[in-house]
Design a protein around this motif. Structure first.
Motif, PDB file in Angstrom:
ATOM      1  N   UNK A 155       0.835  -1.203   0.000  1.00 50.68           N
ATOM      2  CA  UNK A 155       0.000   0.000   0.000  1.00 50.68           C
ATOM      3  C   UNK A 155       0.865   1.247   0.000  1.00 50.68           C
ATOM      4  N   UNK A 156       1.920   1.235   0.789  1.00 51.52           N
ATOM      5  CA  UNK A 156       2.806   2.397   0.871  1.00 51.52           C
ATOM      6  C   UNK A 156       3.541   2.641  -0.447  1.00 51.52           C
ATOM      7  N   UNK A 157       3.875   1.552  -1.185  1.00 48.15           N
ATOM      8  CA  UNK A 157       4.551   1.751  -2.477  1.00 48.15           C
ATOM      9  C   UNK A 157       3.602   2.335  -3.518  1.00 48.15           C
ATOM     10  N   UNK A 158       2.306   2.203  -3.291  1.00 45.30           N
ATOM     11  CA  UNK A 158       1.351   2.820  -4.214  1.00 45.30           C
ATOM     12  C   UNK A 158       1.043   4.263  -3.832  1.00 45.30           C
ATOM     13  N   UNK A 159       1.303   4.603  -2.562  1.00 46.09           N
ATOM     14  CA  UNK A 159       1.063   5.977  -2.105  1.00 46.09           C
ATOM     15  C   UNK A 159       2.311   6.849  -2.239  1.00 46.09           C
ATOM     16  N   UNK A 160       3.491   6.218  -2.363  1.00 41.69           N
ATOM     17  CA  UNK A 160       4.769   6.922  -2.504  1.00 41.69           C
ATOM     18  C   UNK A 160       5.508   6.348  -3.717  1.00 41.69           C
ATOM     19  N   UNK A 161       6.669   6.882  -4.010  1.00 43.94           N
ATOM     20  CA  UNK A 161       7.552   6.292  -5.012  1.00 43.94           C
ATOM     21  C   UNK A 161       8.462   5.294  -4.301  1.00 43.94           C
ATOM     22  N   UNK A 162       8.181   4.021  -4.511  1.00 45.37           N
ATOM     23  CA  UNK A 162       8.908   2.980  -3.794  1.00 45.37           C
ATOM     24  C   UNK A 162      10.251   2.674  -4.424  1.00 45.37           C
ATOM     25  N   UNK A 163      11.314   2.839  -3.654  1.00 40.23           N
ATOM     26  CA  UNK A 163      12.668   2.441  -4.051  1.00 40.23           C
ATOM     27  C   UNK A 163      12.965   1.141  -3.311  1.00 40.23           C
ATOM     28  N   UNK A 164      12.846   0.022  -4.001  1.00 42.19           N
ATOM     29  CA  UNK A 164      12.868  -1.284  -3.348  1.00 42.19           C
ATOM     30  C   UNK A 164      14.152  -2.042  -3.677  1.00 42.19           C
ATOM     31  N   UNK A 165      14.607  -2.853  -2.728  1.00 41.51           N
ATOM     32  CA  UNK A 165      15.804  -3.665  -2.934  1.00 41.51           C
ATOM     33  C   UNK A 165      15.453  -5.123  -2.631  1.00 41.51           C
ATOM     34  N   UNK A 166      15.584  -5.970  -3.641  1.00 39.83           N
ATOM     35  CA  UNK A 166      15.285  -7.393  -3.503  1.00 39.83           C
ATOM     36  C   UNK A 166      16.566  -8.195  -3.731  1.00 39.83           C
ATOM     37  N   UNK A 167      16.537  -9.454  -3.293  1.00 39.27           N
ATOM     38  CA  UNK A 167      17.684 -10.326  -3.510  1.00 39.27           C
ATOM     39  C   UNK A 167      17.885 -11.283  -2.364  1.00 39.27           C
ATOM     40  N   UNK A 168      18.515 -12.417  -2.658  1.00 40.65           N
ATOM     41  CA  UNK A 168      18.770 -13.420  -1.624  1.00 40.65           C
ATOM     42  C   UNK A 168      19.626 -12.837  -0.510  1.00 40.65           C
ATOM     43  N   UNK A 169      20.610 -12.033  -0.883  1.00 40.59           N
ATOM     44  CA  UNK A 169      21.461 -11.403   0.118  1.00 40.59           C
ATOM     45  C   UNK A 169      21.912 -10.038  -0.394  1.00 40.59           C
ATOM     46  N   UNK A 170      22.319  -9.201   0.536  1.00 39.99           N
ATOM     47  CA  UNK A 170      22.755  -7.853   0.197  1.00 39.99           C
ATOM     48  C   UNK A 170      21.656  -6.810   0.258  1.00 39.99           C
ATOM     49  N   UNK A 171      20.397  -7.257   0.408  1.00 41.13           N
ATOM     50  CA  UNK A 171      19.302  -6.283   0.330  1.00 41.13           C
ATOM     51  C   UNK A 171      19.233  -5.370   1.548  1.00 41.13           C
ATOM     52  N   UNK A 172      19.557  -5.872   2.736  1.00 42.62           N
ATOM     53  CA  UNK A 172      19.480  -5.008   3.921  1.00 42.62           C
ATOM     54  C   UNK A 172      20.536  -3.912   3.849  1.00 42.62           C
ATOM     55  N   UNK A 173      21.768  -4.289   3.548  1.00 46.42           N
ATOM     56  CA  UNK A 173      22.825  -3.285   3.465  1.00 46.42           C
ATOM     57  C   UNK A 173      22.558  -2.297   2.332  1.00 46.42           C
ATOM     58  N   UNK A 174      22.169  -2.807   1.163  1.00 40.36           N
ATOM     59  CA  UNK A 174      21.950  -1.929   0.015  1.00 40.36           C
ATOM     60  C   UNK A 174      20.791  -0.971   0.261  1.00 40.36           C
ATOM     61  N   UNK A 175      19.696  -1.465   0.833  1.00 35.92           N
ATOM     62  CA  UNK A 175      18.555  -0.582   1.092  1.00 35.92           C
ATOM     63  C   UNK A 175      18.888   0.446   2.169  1.00 35.92           C
ATOM     64  N   UNK A 176      19.671   0.050   3.176  1.00 38.39           N
ATOM     65  CA  UNK A 176      20.046   0.989   4.237  1.00 38.39           C
ATOM     66  C   UNK A 176      21.005   2.050   3.696  1.00 38.39           C
ATOM     67  N   UNK A 177      21.927   1.646   2.837  1.00 41.64           N
ATOM     68  CA  UNK A 177      22.802   2.613   2.168  1.00 41.64           C
ATOM     69  C   UNK A 177      21.986   3.621   1.356  1.00 41.64           C
ATOM     70  N   UNK A 178      21.064   3.097   0.540  1.00 40.92           N
ATOM     71  CA  UNK A 178      20.248   3.968  -0.305  1.00 40.92           C
ATOM     72  C   UNK A 178      19.417   4.919   0.552  1.00 40.92           C
ATOM     73  N   UNK A 179      18.840   4.400   1.648  1.00 40.63           N
ATOM     74  CA  UNK A 179      18.036   5.246   2.532  1.00 40.63           C
ATOM     75  C   UNK A 179      18.873   6.367   3.132  1.00 40.63           C
ATOM     76  N   UNK A 180      20.108   6.045   3.523  1.00 38.16           N
ATOM     77  CA  UNK A 180      20.976   7.082   4.100  1.00 38.16           C
ATOM     78  C   UNK A 180      21.344   8.133   3.059  1.00 38.16           C
ATOM     79  N   UNK A 181      21.691   7.691   1.855  1.00 37.27           N
ATOM     80  CA  UNK A 181      22.004   8.658   0.796  1.00 37.27           C
ATOM     81  C   UNK A 181      20.806   9.568   0.540  1.00 37.27           C
ATOM     82  N   UNK A 182      19.624   8.965   0.413  1.00 40.82           N
ATOM     83  CA  UNK A 182      18.413   9.742   0.124  1.00 40.82           C
ATOM     84  C   UNK A 182      18.061  10.681   1.272  1.00 40.82           C
ATOM     85  N   UNK A 183      18.153  10.183   2.515  1.00 35.87           N
ATOM     86  CA  UNK A 183      17.713  10.958   3.680  1.00 35.87           C
ATOM     87  C   UNK A 183      18.564  12.204   3.877  1.00 35.87           C
TER      88      UNK A 183
END
Length: 461
Positions: free
Chosen positions: A107-135
Motif C-alpha cells: 500500500x505504501x509503495x502505491x502511495x509513494x515512489x517505492x525504491x525497493x531492494x530485492x535479492x537473496x542477500x545484500x538487500x538489507x545493506x543496500x537498502x540501508x545505504x540507499x536510505x541514508x544517501x536519500x535521507x
C-alpha cells in the motif's frame, strides 16, 4: 480499509525486525499500537518505550480495547505465526481487516515512489545505504529496513518525502505485494526452498516481481544473475557489477583498512568514493545503492557524502572490537553465498591474521539443502566453531544436524562443535585474533556479553 480510516493497529508477532518498522510508522502517526510476541527482546523493549503495548502470552484477554474494534483496527501478522494461534483466530473470526506485513508495505509503495531492494542477500545493506544517501540529500525519504541502521539507531525513517525505501523480502513471496517505482535486484541464489520447493520456482518469483515495476520506473539488476525478467512497457533497465555494467567501480583501492573507488555511471561518474563502512562486499552494495539514488535525482556530491558518512547496519559486518590485538564482529550471514562473501571480505581485510568463525546454522531445511556449500564457504577461514541448528519456525528433521557441515569442513583446519550454552565459557577460556559470529539465529544475543568479556581480557593484558 484505507490507512486514513485506521485508529488502532495490532501486530501478531510484534518483535520481528520488519514488523517493528511498520509499528514505528503507526506509532509516529499517533495511533494506538499494540501486539503480541513470543519472547521479550531488546527490540520489543524499545518499542514499548516508544509507546507500543506488547504482551508475551498467547491470550485474547490481553488485547487492548481499542484493538477489539473491527471497524477501526487493522491487524498485521507475520507468516511465522502458526495458523492456529489463538489471537490470530480471534481476529479472523471477528471480521477484522487482517494483512501481512508485505501487504501494508505494498500500500505504501502505491502511495509513494517505492525504491525497493530485492535479492537473496545484500538487500538489507543496500537498502540501508540507499536510505541514508536519500535521507541526507535534498530529496529525503521514508524507509522500512530489515536491519537497524547505525546512522539512525532504528530500522525506520519518517519524513514528508514522496520516496519510500523498502527492503523487498522474497520469503513467502512477500515482495509480490509491492509496486516498486524502482528496484535493485542484488542476487537470486536459491533460498527458502521449504517455501518454493525448487530453484525454478524461486527464480520465477523474481521474474514475476519484475512485472510489478511501475511504468516509467527502473530495474537495476546485478549483471551476473541467473533469472529472466519481464518488464512492463516504459521501464528502464540497467545492470551493475563490481568492474563491469552500466554502473560499476574503477580504480579500486583497499589499503590501511580504507576502501576508495571511482563510481562509473551513465548519468554522472563520481571519483574517489570512500566507503564509510570499509568492507569489500560493500563496493557492489554501494554501487547499487548509488545507482538507484542517482536515478531518483541525488547529486554527485550527495552520493559522495552519503557513502562517506554511512556507518553500517547492526549485525551486518558489525565491528564490536577493532584494534591491532583483537578484532571481534557480528554478521547476520546465514546463506552459503552470504557466508562466502563475509569470509572472503574478512580474509581480504585481515590477510595475515588468524580468523575464527563461530557459526549457528539457521533452519533444518537450509542446512539439509546447503550443508556442503556452508562447509566450502567456512573453509576459507582458519578455524570454525559450530553450534547446534537454530530451528526458528521448523521442527527437527531426522539426520540433519550441524555435524553435516562439520564433516565437510577442510580436513586440515581447526574445528569444533559446541552447544550454545557452552559459548560464553569458551570465550572466557580462549584467546582470539579475529573472531566473527555468523548466523541469523539467537547466538547474536550473546554478543554483548562476549564483547564485555573480550574487552575485559584486553584490559588485563
Amino acid at each position: 480499509m484505507e490507512i486514513k480510516d485506521i485508529k488502532a493497529v495490532y501486530f501478531v508477532g510484534a518483535g520481528g525486525i520488519g514488523m517493528s518498522a511498520i509499528a514505528r510508522y503507526f506509532i509516529n502517526k499517533g495511533l494506538v499500537v499494540a501486539g503480541y510476541d513470543k519472547t521479550p527482546s531488546t527490540l520489543t523493549r524499545q518499542l514499548e518505550k516508544e509507546g507500543m503495548v506488547i504482551h508475551y502470552e498467547e491470550n485474547v484477554d490481553e488485547i487492548p480495547y481499542a484493538c477489539q474494534q473491527p471497524e477501526s483496527c487493522l491487524v498485521i501478522y507475520t507468516p511465522a505465526i502458526p495458523n492456529d494461534h489463538q489471537e490470530l483466530q480471534y481476529f479472523r473470526h471477528g471480521g477484522f481487516e487482517i494483512q501481512k506485513r508485505a501487504q501494508v508495505l505494498g500500500t505504501l509503495t502505491r502511495q509513494h515512489k517505492g525504491l525497493c531492494v530485492a535479492g537473496t542477500h545484500g538487500k538489507t545493506t543496500t537498502s540501508t545505504m540507499c536510505a541514508h544517501i536519500m535521507h541526507q540529500s535534498h530529496l529525503d525519504c521514508n524507509a522500512f529496513l530489515g536491519g537497524i541502521s547505525q546512522n539512525y539507531g532504528t530500522n525506520y525513517i519518517l519524513s514528508d518525502s514522496d520516496y519510500v525505501v523498502i527492503e523487498a523480502d522474497e520469503f513467502d513471496r512477500s515482495f509480490h505485494w509491492l509496486s516498486p517505482y524502482m528496484t535493485v535486484i542484488t542476487s537470486t541464489d536459491p533460498d527458502h526452498l521449504d517455501i518454493y520447493g525448487t530453484k525454478e520456482a524461486y527464480l520465477e518469483s523474481f521474474r514475476h516481481y519484475t512485472e510489478l515495476i511501475q511504468p516509467e520506473g527502473a530495474l537495476i539488476v546485478h549483471r551476473d544473475l541467473e533469472m529472466m525478467e519481464n518488464l512492463p512497457a516504459g521501464v528502464r533497465r540497467y545492470d551493475y557489477g563490481l568492474t563491469e555494467g552500466d554502473f560499476h567501480a574503477e580504480n579500486i583501492r583497499i589499503e590501511n583498512g580504507e576502501i576508495t573507488f571511482d563510481f562509473i555511471s551513465p548519468l554522472e561518474s563520481v571519483k574517489n568514493i570512500q566507503l564509510g563502512q570499509p568492507v569489500p562486499i560493500n563496493i557492489e552494495n554501494g554501487i547499487a545503492a548509488m545507482a538507484m539514488a542517482q536515478l531518483a535525482g541525488c547529486t554527485a556530491e550527495e552520493l559522495f557524502i552519503g557513502m562517506k558518512t554511512y556507518k553500517g547496519v547492526e549485525r551486518r559486518f558489525d565491528f564490536k572490537i577493532k584494534n591491532d590485538r583483537l578484532v571481534f564482529l557480528s554478521d547476520y550471514a546465514h546463506h552459503p553465498k552470504e557466508i562466502y562473501q563475509s569470509a572472503r571480505s574478512i580474509r581480504e581485510l585481515y590477510k595475515h591474521r588468524h580468523i575464527t568463525a563461530m557459526f549457528q546454522p539457521h533452519l533444518y531445511t537450509r542446512t539439509r539443502d546447503f550443508y556442503a556449500d556452508f562447509a566450502d564457504a567456512l573453509s576459507l577461514l582458519d578455524e570454525v566453531i559450530l553450534t547446534e541448528i537454530y530451528p526458528a519456525r521448523e521442527e527437527p528433521i531426522e539426520g540433519v544436524t550441524s555435524q553435516l557441515i562439520y564433516d565437510r569442513l577442510r580436513p586440515d583446519m581447526e574445528k569444533q562443535m559446541i552447544r550454545k550454552d557452552e559459548v560464553i565459557d569458551l570465550v572466557k577460556s580462549r584467546t582470539f585474533d579475529v573472531l566473527i559470529v555468523l548466523g541469523a539465529g539467537d547466538l547474536d544475543n550473546m554478543v554483548p556479553q562476549m564483547t564485555q568479556i573480550l574487552n575485559s581480557k584486553l584490559s588485563k593484558q
